[in-house]
Enzyme design. Structure first.
Site, PDB file in Angstrom:
ATOM      1  N   ASP A  35      -7.979 -11.686   9.571  1.00 41.41           N
ATOM      2  CA  ASP A  35      -7.522 -10.293   9.513  1.00 41.41           C
ATOM      3  C   ASP A  35      -8.539  -9.229   9.917  1.00 41.41           C
ATOM      4  O   ASP A  35      -8.160  -8.259  10.561  1.00 41.41           O
ATOM      5  CB  ASP A  35      -7.035  -9.994   8.100  1.00 41.41           C
ATOM      6  CG  ASP A  35      -6.171  -8.758   8.032  1.00 41.41           C
ATOM      7  OD1 ASP A  35      -5.296  -8.578   8.904  1.00 41.41           O
ATOM      8  OD2 ASP A  35      -6.348  -7.967   7.098  1.00 41.41           O
ATOM      9  N   ARG A  70       0.836  -1.201   0.000  1.00 37.74           N
ATOM     10  CA  ARG A  70       0.000   0.000   0.000  1.00 37.74           C
ATOM     11  C   ARG A  70       0.875   1.257   0.000  1.00 37.74           C
ATOM     12  O   ARG A  70       2.026   1.232   0.412  1.00 37.74           O
ATOM     13  CB  ARG A  70      -0.915   0.021   1.223  1.00 37.74           C
ATOM     14  CG  ARG A  70      -1.980  -1.064   1.237  1.00 37.74           C
ATOM     15  CD  ARG A  70      -2.870  -0.958   2.463  1.00 37.74           C
ATOM     16  NE  ARG A  70      -2.065  -0.953   3.686  1.00 37.74           N
ATOM     17  CZ  ARG A  70      -1.787   0.123   4.394  1.00 37.74           C
ATOM     18  NH1 ARG A  70      -2.216   1.319   4.018  1.00 37.74           N
ATOM     19  NH2 ARG A  70      -1.049   0.043   5.494  1.00 37.74           N
ATOM     20  N   SER A  99       2.719  -6.542  12.649  1.00 32.76           N
ATOM     21  CA  SER A  99       3.596  -7.473  11.945  1.00 32.76           C
ATOM     22  C   SER A  99       4.713  -7.970  12.849  1.00 32.76           C
ATOM     23  O   SER A  99       5.354  -7.186  13.554  1.00 32.76           O
ATOM     24  CB  SER A  99       4.194  -6.785  10.719  1.00 32.76           C
ATOM     25  OG  SER A  99       5.058  -7.648  10.025  1.00 32.76           O
ATOM     26  N   LYS A 140       0.545 -13.092  15.206  1.00 30.79           N
ATOM     27  CA  LYS A 140      -0.914 -13.165  15.113  1.00 30.79           C
ATOM     28  C   LYS A 140      -1.376 -14.348  14.265  1.00 30.79           C
ATOM     29  O   LYS A 140      -2.243 -15.127  14.687  1.00 30.79           O
ATOM     30  CB  LYS A 140      -1.458 -11.851  14.527  1.00 30.79           C
ATOM     31  CG  LYS A 140      -2.973 -11.811  14.403  1.00 30.79           C
ATOM     32  CD  LYS A 140      -3.447 -10.480  13.823  1.00 30.79           C
ATOM     33  CE  LYS A 140      -3.054 -10.328  12.382  1.00 30.79           C
ATOM     34  NZ  LYS A 140      -3.697  -9.174  11.735  1.00 30.79           N
ATOM     35  N   THR A 141      -0.790 -14.476  13.085  1.00 34.34           N
ATOM     36  CA  THR A 141      -1.194 -15.573  12.195  1.00 34.34           C
ATOM     37  C   THR A 141      -0.818 -16.925  12.784  1.00 34.34           C
ATOM     38  O   THR A 141      -1.610 -17.871  12.776  1.00 34.34           O
ATOM     39  CB  THR A 141      -0.540 -15.401  10.816  1.00 34.34           C
ATOM     40  OG1 THR A 141      -0.951 -14.154  10.249  1.00 34.34           O
ATOM     41  CG2 THR A 141      -0.937 -16.533   9.883  1.00 34.34           C
ATOM     42  N   HIS A 184      -9.105  -4.975  13.501  1.00 30.83           N
ATOM     43  CA  HIS A 184      -8.022  -5.542  12.705  1.00 30.83           C
ATOM     44  C   HIS A 184      -7.424  -6.687  13.512  1.00 30.83           C
ATOM     45  O   HIS A 184      -6.461  -6.510  14.253  1.00 30.83           O
ATOM     46  CB  HIS A 184      -6.979  -4.461  12.420  1.00 30.83           C
ATOM     47  CG  HIS A 184      -5.940  -4.874  11.434  1.00 30.83           C
ATOM     48  ND1 HIS A 184      -4.672  -4.350  11.425  1.00 30.83           N
ATOM     49  CD2 HIS A 184      -5.978  -5.762  10.402  1.00 30.83           C
ATOM     50  CE1 HIS A 184      -3.970  -4.887  10.448  1.00 30.83           C
ATOM     51  NE2 HIS A 184      -4.741  -5.744   9.813  1.00 30.83           N
ATOM     52  N   ARG A 228       2.715 -12.180  -1.026  1.00 31.79           N
ATOM     53  CA  ARG A 228       1.375 -12.470  -0.500  1.00 31.79           C
ATOM     54  C   ARG A 228       0.717 -13.620  -1.245  1.00 31.79           C
ATOM     55  O   ARG A 228       0.965 -13.851  -2.436  1.00 31.79           O
ATOM     56  CB  ARG A 228       0.476 -11.240  -0.639  1.00 31.79           C
ATOM     57  CG  ARG A 228       0.893 -10.057   0.235  1.00 31.79           C
ATOM     58  CD  ARG A 228       0.344 -10.193   1.632  1.00 31.79           C
ATOM     59  NE  ARG A 228       0.713  -9.068   2.480  1.00 31.79           N
ATOM     60  CZ  ARG A 228       0.198  -8.854   3.685  1.00 31.79           C
ATOM     61  NH1 ARG A 228      -0.709  -9.699   4.167  1.00 31.79           N
ATOM     62  NH2 ARG A 228       0.579  -7.831   4.407  1.00 31.79           N
ATOM     63  N   LYS A 275      -8.109  -3.111   1.790  1.00 30.16           N
ATOM     64  CA  LYS A 275      -8.028  -2.154   2.884  1.00 30.16           C
ATOM     65  C   LYS A 275      -8.902  -0.930   2.649  1.00 30.16           C
ATOM     66  O   LYS A 275      -9.293  -0.248   3.603  1.00 30.16           O
ATOM     67  CB  LYS A 275      -6.576  -1.734   3.113  1.00 30.16           C
ATOM     68  CG  LYS A 275      -5.707  -2.875   3.661  1.00 30.16           C
ATOM     69  CD  LYS A 275      -6.308  -3.483   4.930  1.00 30.16           C
ATOM     70  CE  LYS A 275      -5.413  -4.561   5.521  1.00 30.16           C
ATOM     71  NZ  LYS A 275      -6.035  -5.246   6.685  1.00 30.16           N
TER      72      LYS A 275
END
Length: 538
Positions: free
Chosen positions: A258, A61, A239, A243-244, A221, A323, A202
């Site tokens: 997410d 982004r 990041s 989390k993942t 989020h 990604r 987003k």
């Protein structure tokens, strides 16, 4: 298939789609989109059958080129500044006209979809793309209507994504050739000059962050999963915090990875799929994500091992932000529909490279609001040129760049949800360093972090003694199954206690400094949840 003449032009519903372009493909299947991308030589297949593409100049982004139209509907409701950059309605109108003329002779891929798994709060989103693979991304990341729903589908929001269209900053009023503009009055998102698909995802997340609080729904989020008895856990984290990794639990069903909403009765996923970072991905580290990259999936900006079509996930030549986009059903333990009950446990994940925070601690409602506003983690020394010690990173609500309103509004709504649901436990989990800061201590074992999170979810910490942390005042459990008690109190793990106190005070000062931006609008309850200095500061 070429779309029927009678389908309306999303930019002018009184005209057929053929008034926008004569080459339009509507609601194509993933298989058809992949084949079209291959025929147009826009991508190749890897050895698992996933479509591999590159997004060109932009591989992430561009926050400084994301604008919101400032008009009567937003002038007093958007928190204007460096995050939410204002742009005039006439700039938007001029770009829309130019983009409309630009696509007259282009092939277009159009998709009707939803954002929000809970029908009570979802919005209808129509997407116009100039590449089949971008439309494939939208198929995966948004929710597809059923054939019956499609018959009665009414467009609410439109994403007009034309990467080939470049703005002229001197004429069009943008900062650069690329732009992403949200118009809440017209319900249109314009994206030009960038093919990075995350701008679409987003963009709609920002829209939901603006709309849902008006319905007493907290947009978040975070990832979410569900246990066999229906208990829901939420995982917030920037990041590098895990989390993942921590939410991808084979013993629990994945609601989403997410973006979610918390309504009066439900937790619901905003999306229909996952957009996972895959740098250094392996079957051992992330087996669920690795297995999800298969036929129909979209891989962005990866490279192959030389002479093969096997992806080298360690290759960051194009970007570290590689990604993978795939439907959530590609995860074996995904829950469909992606809706759960009010959460039982909420985890704020932080990688504290200062070695100050406990591996796990329990938060009061006020502390939860304070740490939600803080959104803290740390960049590790040595990861960037010139960084000699840990660098703090604060992102309010763990997603500041996607919040149209002031972050205190979301923190207040979180507090309201917690007051209405007093049985919800909120935990602060440090996945960073212990026994010293980065360079001296060591990273907290993932095995211990998993055991701490599991113990919290299984209520194994309910009856153990807790003591307040001397500076942050969060409650620290004094025992936990399968975790040495010696690591639970961070000060005890440092051989030099004075050094710990100095580091703790340094981190406390950084929290206080960051909080100044919210102090005026925050409640006294949140202000009092601030950490305290351990030593007398001269």
């Amino acid at each position: 298939m070429v779309m029927e003449m009678e389908y309306p032009n999303p930019l002018d519903k009184n005209k057929p789609m053929t008034s926008l372009s004569k080459k339009v493909y509507f609601q194509h299947t993933p298989e058809a989109l992949v084949q079209q991308a291959l025929d147009l030589e826009q991508g190749t297949l890897n050895d698992a059958g996933a479509l591999c593409i590159t997004t060109g100049k932009f591989t992430g982004r561009s926050p400084k080129d994301r604008f919101i139209v400032k008009d009567e509907s937003t002038v007093t409701t958007v928190d204007w500044g460096d995050v939410n950059i204002a742009i005039a309605p006439e700039v938007f109108d001029r770009l829309l006209q130019k983009m409309t003329a630009f696509v007259e002779e282009k092939e277009l891929w159009v998709r009707a979809c939803y954002a929000g798994a809970d029908p009570q709060y979802r919005i209808n989103v129509t997407v116009i793309n100039t590449t089949p693979w971008a439309n494939l991304f939208c198929h995966h990341l948004f929710i597809s209507p059923t054939e019956q729903e499609l018959i009665n589908y009414q467009q609410e929001w439109l994403i007009f994504q034309i990467p080939e269209f470049l703005a002229d900053p001197l004429v069009d009023g943008t900062r650069q050739e690329n732009f992403s503009i949200i118009n809440f009055s017209e319900k249109i998102i314009l994206i030009g000059g960038t093919a990075y698909t995350g701008e679409m995802k987003k963009g709609i997340f920002s829209v939901l962050n603006f709309l849902l609080p008006q319905q007493d729904v907290l947009p978040m989020h975070c990832s979410a999963n569900e246990g066999s008895n229906g208990d829901v856990a939420l995982f917030f984290g920037l990041s590098g915090t895990g989390k993942t990794t921590l939410s991808a639990d084979p013993e629990r069903k994945l609601i989403g990875d997410d973006e979610h909403g918390w309504s009066q009765e439900t937790i619901f996923n905003f999306e229909g799929g996952c957009y996972a970072k895959c740098i250094d991905l392996s079957a051992d580290k992330e087996p669920q994500i690795y297995a999800a990259i298969r036929s129909g999936s979209l891989l962005e900006n990866t490279r192959f091992f030389t002479g093969t079509n096997r992806v080298d996930y360690s290759d960051s030549t194009i970007t570290e932000n590689t990604r993978a986009a795939y439907p959530i059903m590609y995860i074996n333990e995904a829950k469909m529909p992606a809706i759960g009950k009010t959460p039982t446990n909420i985890f704020f994940l932080t990688c504290d490279a200062f070695g100050v925070l406990p591996p796990i601690s329990k938060l009061t409602t006020a502390q939860a609001m304070y740490h939600f506003l803080s959104g803290y983690t740390a960049k590790v020394a040595g990861t960037e040129i010139g960084i000699k010690e840990p660098q703090t990173t604060f992102s309010a609500c763990f997603g500041r760049v996607f919040l149209p309103a002031n972050p205190t509004a979301y923190a207040t709504l979180l507090g309201k949800k917690l007051e209405e649901n007093p049985n919800v436990n909120v935990w602060l989990v440090n996945t960073g360093w212990t026994g010293g800061s980065y360079g001296e201590g060591k990273r907290i074992s993932l095995r211990y972090t998993r055991a701490l999170v599991s113990a919290a979810i299984q209520e194994q910490l309910r009856d153990v003694p807790f003591v307040p942390h001397p500076s942050f005042l969060v409650l620290v459990p004094q025992s936990c199954p399968n975790v040495p008690a010696s690591i639970l109190n961070p000060r005890d793990t440092w051989s030099d206690k004075e050094a710990y106190d100095r580091q703790s005070d340094k981190l406390t000062g950084l929290f206080m400094q960051n909080f100044e931006a919210f102090r005026e609008q925050a409640s006294e309850e949140i202000r009092q949840a601030s950490p305290k200095f351990l030593r007398k500061i001269k």
